[in-house]
Each structure stands twice: as C-alpha cells, then as structure tokens.
Scaffold this motif. Structure first.
Motif, PDB file in Angstrom:
ATOM      1  N   ALA A  68       0.860  -1.378   0.020  1.00  0.00           N
ATOM      2  CA  ALA A  68       0.078  -0.107  -0.130  1.00  0.00           C
ATOM      3  C   ALA A  68       0.909   1.207   0.048  1.00  0.00           C
ATOM      4  CB  ALA A  68      -0.960   0.019   1.244  1.00  0.00           C
ATOM      5  N   PRO A  69       1.840   1.422   0.841  1.00  0.00           N
ATOM      6  CA  PRO A  69       2.569   2.722   0.838  1.00  0.00           C
ATOM      7  C   PRO A  69       3.224   2.933  -0.397  1.00  0.00           C
ATOM      8  CG  PRO A  69       2.951   1.578   3.031  1.00  0.00           C
ATOM      9  CD  PRO A  69       2.252   0.453   1.945  1.00  0.00           C
ATOM     10  N   PHE A  70       3.737   2.118  -1.127  1.00  0.00           N
ATOM     11  CA  PHE A  70       4.535   2.003  -2.425  1.00  0.00           C
ATOM     12  C   PHE A  70       3.359   2.461  -3.490  1.00  0.00           C
ATOM     13  CE2 PHE A  70       5.881   0.440  -6.334  1.00  0.00           C
ATOM     14  CZ  PHE A  70       7.114   0.688  -6.506  1.00  0.00           C
ATOM     15  N   ASP A  71       2.200   1.635  -3.584  1.00  0.00           N
ATOM     16  CA  ASP A  71       1.319   2.001  -4.591  1.00  0.00           C
ATOM     17  C   ASP A  71       0.582   3.191  -4.332  1.00  0.00           C
ATOM     18  OD1 ASP A  71       2.124  -0.399  -5.902  1.00  0.00           O
ATOM     19  OD2 ASP A  71       0.190  -1.774  -4.777  1.00  0.00           O
ATOM     20  N   LEU A  72       0.400   3.386  -3.177  1.00  0.00           N
ATOM     21  CA  LEU A  72      -0.398   4.733  -2.800  1.00  0.00           C
ATOM     22  C   LEU A  72       0.159   6.011  -3.222  1.00  0.00           C
ATOM     23  CD1 LEU A  72      -2.544   3.831   0.255  1.00  0.00           C
ATOM     24  CD2 LEU A  72      -3.418   4.191  -2.138  1.00  0.00           C
ATOM     25  N   GLY A  73       1.640   5.896  -2.929  1.00  0.00           N
ATOM     26  CA  GLY A  73       2.405   6.827  -3.272  1.00  0.00           C
ATOM     27  C   GLY A  73       2.409   7.289  -4.728  1.00  0.00           C
ATOM     28  N   PHE A  74       2.727   6.248  -5.728  1.00  0.00           N
ATOM     29  CA  PHE A  74       2.427   6.410  -7.130  1.00  0.00           C
ATOM     30  C   PHE A  74       1.142   6.949  -7.540  1.00  0.00           C
ATOM     31  CE2 PHE A  74       6.348   3.353  -7.710  1.00  0.00           C
ATOM     32  CZ  PHE A  74       6.774   4.135  -8.575  1.00  0.00           C
ATOM     33  N   LEU A  75       0.142   6.504  -6.891  1.00  0.00           N
ATOM     34  CA  LEU A  75      -1.287   6.979  -7.387  1.00  0.00           C
ATOM     35  C   LEU A  75      -1.476   8.450  -6.751  1.00  0.00           C
ATOM     36  CD1 LEU A  75      -3.436   3.809  -6.123  1.00  0.00           C
ATOM     37  CD2 LEU A  75      -3.310   4.847  -8.683  1.00  0.00           C
ATOM     38  N   ASN A  76      -0.934   8.697  -5.846  1.00  0.00           N
ATOM     39  CA  ASN A  76      -1.120  10.082  -5.186  1.00  0.00           C
ATOM     40  C   ASN A  76      -0.123  11.000  -5.998  1.00  0.00           C
ATOM     41  OD1 ASN A  76      -2.906   9.625  -3.329  1.00  0.00           O
ATOM     42  ND2 ASN A  76      -1.624   9.191  -1.691  1.00  0.00           N
ATOM     43  N   HIS A  77       0.907  10.600  -6.607  1.00  0.00           N
ATOM     44  CA  HIS A  77       1.816  11.489  -7.275  1.00  0.00           C
ATOM     45  C   HIS A  77       0.981  11.600  -8.845  1.00  0.00           C
ATOM     46  CE1 HIS A  77       5.307  13.093  -9.221  1.00  0.00           C
ATOM     47  NE2 HIS A  77       5.028  12.301 -10.308  1.00  0.00           N
ATOM     48  N   GLU A  78       0.444  10.529  -9.237  1.00  0.00           N
ATOM     49  CA  GLU A  78      -0.385  11.054 -10.399  1.00  0.00           C
ATOM     50  C   GLU A  78      -1.520  11.696 -10.428  1.00  0.00           C
ATOM     51  OE1 GLU A  78       0.389   9.625 -13.743  1.00  0.00           O
ATOM     52  OE2 GLU A  78       2.293   9.188 -12.754  1.00  0.00           O
ATOM     53  N   LEU A  79      -2.186  11.546  -9.261  1.00  0.00           N
ATOM     54  CA  LEU A  79      -3.149  12.643  -8.838  1.00  0.00           C
ATOM     55  C   LEU A  79      -2.854  13.914  -8.865  1.00  0.00           C
ATOM     56  CD1 LEU A  79      -5.178  10.368  -6.422  1.00  0.00           C
ATOM     57  CD2 LEU A  79      -6.336  11.139  -8.592  1.00  0.00           C
ATOM     58  N   HIS A  80      -1.810  14.126  -8.238  1.00  0.00           N
ATOM     59  CA  HIS A  80      -1.262  15.537  -8.092  1.00  0.00           C
ATOM     60  C   HIS A  80      -0.742  16.092  -9.497  1.00  0.00           C
ATOM     61  CE1 HIS A  80       1.442  18.894  -6.581  1.00  0.00           C
ATOM     62  NE2 HIS A  80       2.341  18.413  -7.516  1.00  0.00           N
ATOM     63  N   LEU A  81      -0.088  15.237 -10.402  1.00  0.00           N
ATOM     64  CA  LEU A  81       0.295  15.590 -11.674  1.00  0.00           C
ATOM     65  C   LEU A  81      -0.826  16.009 -12.691  1.00  0.00           C
ATOM     66  CD1 LEU A  81       3.096  12.885 -12.570  1.00  0.00           C
ATOM     67  CD2 LEU A  81       3.418  15.498 -11.861  1.00  0.00           C
ATOM     68  N   ILE A  82      -2.195  15.499 -12.300  1.00  0.00           N
ATOM     69  CA  ILE A  82      -3.223  15.912 -13.205  1.00  0.00           C
ATOM     70  C   ILE A  82      -4.196  16.854 -12.367  1.00  0.00           C
ATOM     71  CG2 ILE A  82      -2.974  14.024 -14.466  1.00  0.00           C
ATOM     72  CD1 ILE A  82      -5.614  12.708 -12.962  1.00  0.00           C
ATOM     73  N   GLY A  83      -3.633  17.535 -11.545  1.00  0.00           N
ATOM     74  CA  GLY A  83      -4.230  18.638 -10.673  1.00  0.00           C
ATOM     75  C   GLY A  83      -5.496  17.839  -9.826  1.00  0.00           C
ATOM     76  N   GLN A  84      -5.357  16.906  -9.356  1.00  0.00           N
ATOM     77  CA  GLN A  84      -6.373  16.296  -8.545  1.00  0.00           C
ATOM     78  C   GLN A  84      -5.942  15.767  -7.017  1.00  0.00           C
ATOM     79  OE1 GLN A  84      -9.570  13.716 -10.057  1.00  0.00           O
ATOM     80  NE2 GLN A  84      -9.278  14.663 -12.135  1.00  0.00           N
ATOM     81  N   ALA A  85      -4.876  16.567  -6.528  1.00  0.00           N
ATOM     82  CA  ALA A  85      -4.131  16.032  -5.160  1.00  0.00           C
ATOM     83  C   ALA A  85      -5.363  16.140  -4.051  1.00  0.00           C
ATOM     84  CB  ALA A  85      -3.164  17.297  -5.019  1.00  0.00           C
ATOM     85  N   GLN A  86      -6.508  16.662  -4.199  1.00  0.00           N
ATOM     86  CA  GLN A  86      -7.478  16.748  -3.342  1.00  0.00           C
ATOM     87  C   GLN A  86      -7.943  15.197  -3.257  1.00  0.00           C
ATOM     88  OE1 GLN A  86      -7.729  18.279  -6.186  1.00  0.00           O
ATOM     89  NE2 GLN A  86      -9.613  17.627  -6.992  1.00  0.00           N
ATOM     90  N   GLU A  87      -7.785  14.741  -4.144  1.00  0.00           N
ATOM     91  CA  GLU A  87      -8.200  13.119  -4.078  1.00  0.00           C
ATOM     92  C   GLU A  87      -7.389  12.217  -3.673  1.00  0.00           C
ATOM     93  OE1 GLU A  87     -11.360  12.524  -4.834  1.00  0.00           O
ATOM     94  OE2 GLU A  87     -12.136  14.051  -5.930  1.00  0.00           O
ATOM     95  N   SER A  88      -6.244  12.631  -3.001  1.00  0.00           N
ATOM     96  CA  SER A  88      -5.215  11.593  -2.486  1.00  0.00           C
ATOM     97  C   SER A  88      -6.039  10.429  -1.748  1.00  0.00           C
ATOM     98  CB  SER A  88      -4.370  12.456  -1.581  1.00  0.00           C
ATOM     99  OG  SER A  88      -3.782  13.366  -2.307  1.00  0.00           O
ATOM    100  N   LEU A  89      -5.474   9.221  -1.715  1.00  0.00           N
ATOM    101  CA  LEU A  89      -5.710   8.314  -1.162  1.00  0.00           C
ATOM    102  C   LEU A  89      -4.619   7.887   0.191  1.00  0.00           C
ATOM    103  CD1 LEU A  89      -6.040   6.094  -4.458  1.00  0.00           C
ATOM    104  CD2 LEU A  89      -7.982   7.235  -3.046  1.00  0.00           C
ATOM    105  N   GLU A  90      -5.285   7.338   1.181  1.00  0.00           N
ATOM    106  CA  GLU A  90      -4.393   7.035   2.185  1.00  0.00           C
ATOM    107  C   GLU A  90      -4.715   5.763   2.595  1.00  0.00           C
ATOM    108  OE1 GLU A  90      -5.327   9.750   5.358  1.00  0.00           O
ATOM    109  OE2 GLU A  90      -4.923  11.762   4.103  1.00  0.00           O
ATOM    110  N   ALA A  91      -3.572   4.885   3.452  1.00  0.00           N
ATOM    111  CA  ALA A  91      -3.996   3.681   3.985  1.00  0.00           C
ATOM    112  C   ALA A  91      -4.398   3.840   5.207  1.00  0.00           C
ATOM    113  CB  ALA A  91      -2.273   2.978   3.993  1.00  0.00           C
ATOM    114  N   GLN A  92      -5.171   2.977   5.694  1.00  0.00           N
ATOM    115  CA  GLN A  92      -5.655   2.930   7.067  1.00  0.00           C
ATOM    116  C   GLN A  92      -4.944   2.017   8.028  1.00  0.00           C
ATOM    117  OE1 GLN A  92      -9.043   4.553   7.866  1.00  0.00           O
ATOM    118  NE2 GLN A  92      -8.710   5.577   5.571  1.00  0.00           N
TER     119      GLN A  92
END
Length: 92
Positions: A68-92
């Motif tokens: 999860a930390p590795f995969d979510l890091g990639f997903l959140n980076h991609e969200l940031h790149l397309i201007g959707q950082a507010q949609e960041s995903l977090e591990a529980q």
C-alpha cells in the motif's frame, strides 16, 4: 505510473483492472519481470482518462493492496500531476 492498475473491493468482490500507457518506454528489467512491453501499452489509456472511473470504484471501499505505501505513493503522485491532489488516497 504503473502500467497495470488493479484493485479488488472486499465487500462485494468487484474487481477493477486497467492497463495504462505510462508515456515512457518500459524498462527492460521490468519487462523481464511482468512481460508488459511498450508496444502493448501504446494504445492504452492514460491515467487522466480513467481517473474518474477509478476513483468512483475505490471511493468508500476497503481495498486490498499488496504494498500500500508504495502503490498509494504512485497513485497520489499521478493525482497531483493531473491537478487532483485533493483526491489523495490514504492507507488505514
């Protein structure tokens, strides 16, 4: 971004699977591991083309993610790149 986006929702066993065009050449070492070539990915959608569908799928769900930390890091980076950082995903 990973060339393969895959998640499973536990509560209803739905599965999301999508190959993505990473807009770069596949590393030879990675191709040896997973066999996914740049040629195979050339006609696949970019992350920004599937992000709404993916976020709808994962929103409010309990997900099983191998690293999860590795995969979510990639997903959140991609969200940031397309201007959707507010949609960041977090591990529980």
């Amino acid at each position: 971004m990973a060339a393969k986006l895959e998640e499973t929702r536990l509560e209803d066993r739905r599965h999301y699977h999508c190959y993505l065009n990473p807009d770069r050449e596949s590393d030879d070492g990675a191709v040896q591991v997973h066999g996914i070539t740049s040629q195979f990915l050339a006609d696949k959608p970019r992350f920004k083309q599937v992000v709404a569908e993916f976020l709808d799928f994962v929103r409010g769900a309990e997900l099983v993610i191998h690293n999860a930390p590795f995969d979510l890091g990639f997903l959140n980076h991609e969200l940031h790149l397309i201007g959707q950082a507010q949609e960041s995903l977090e591990a529980q």
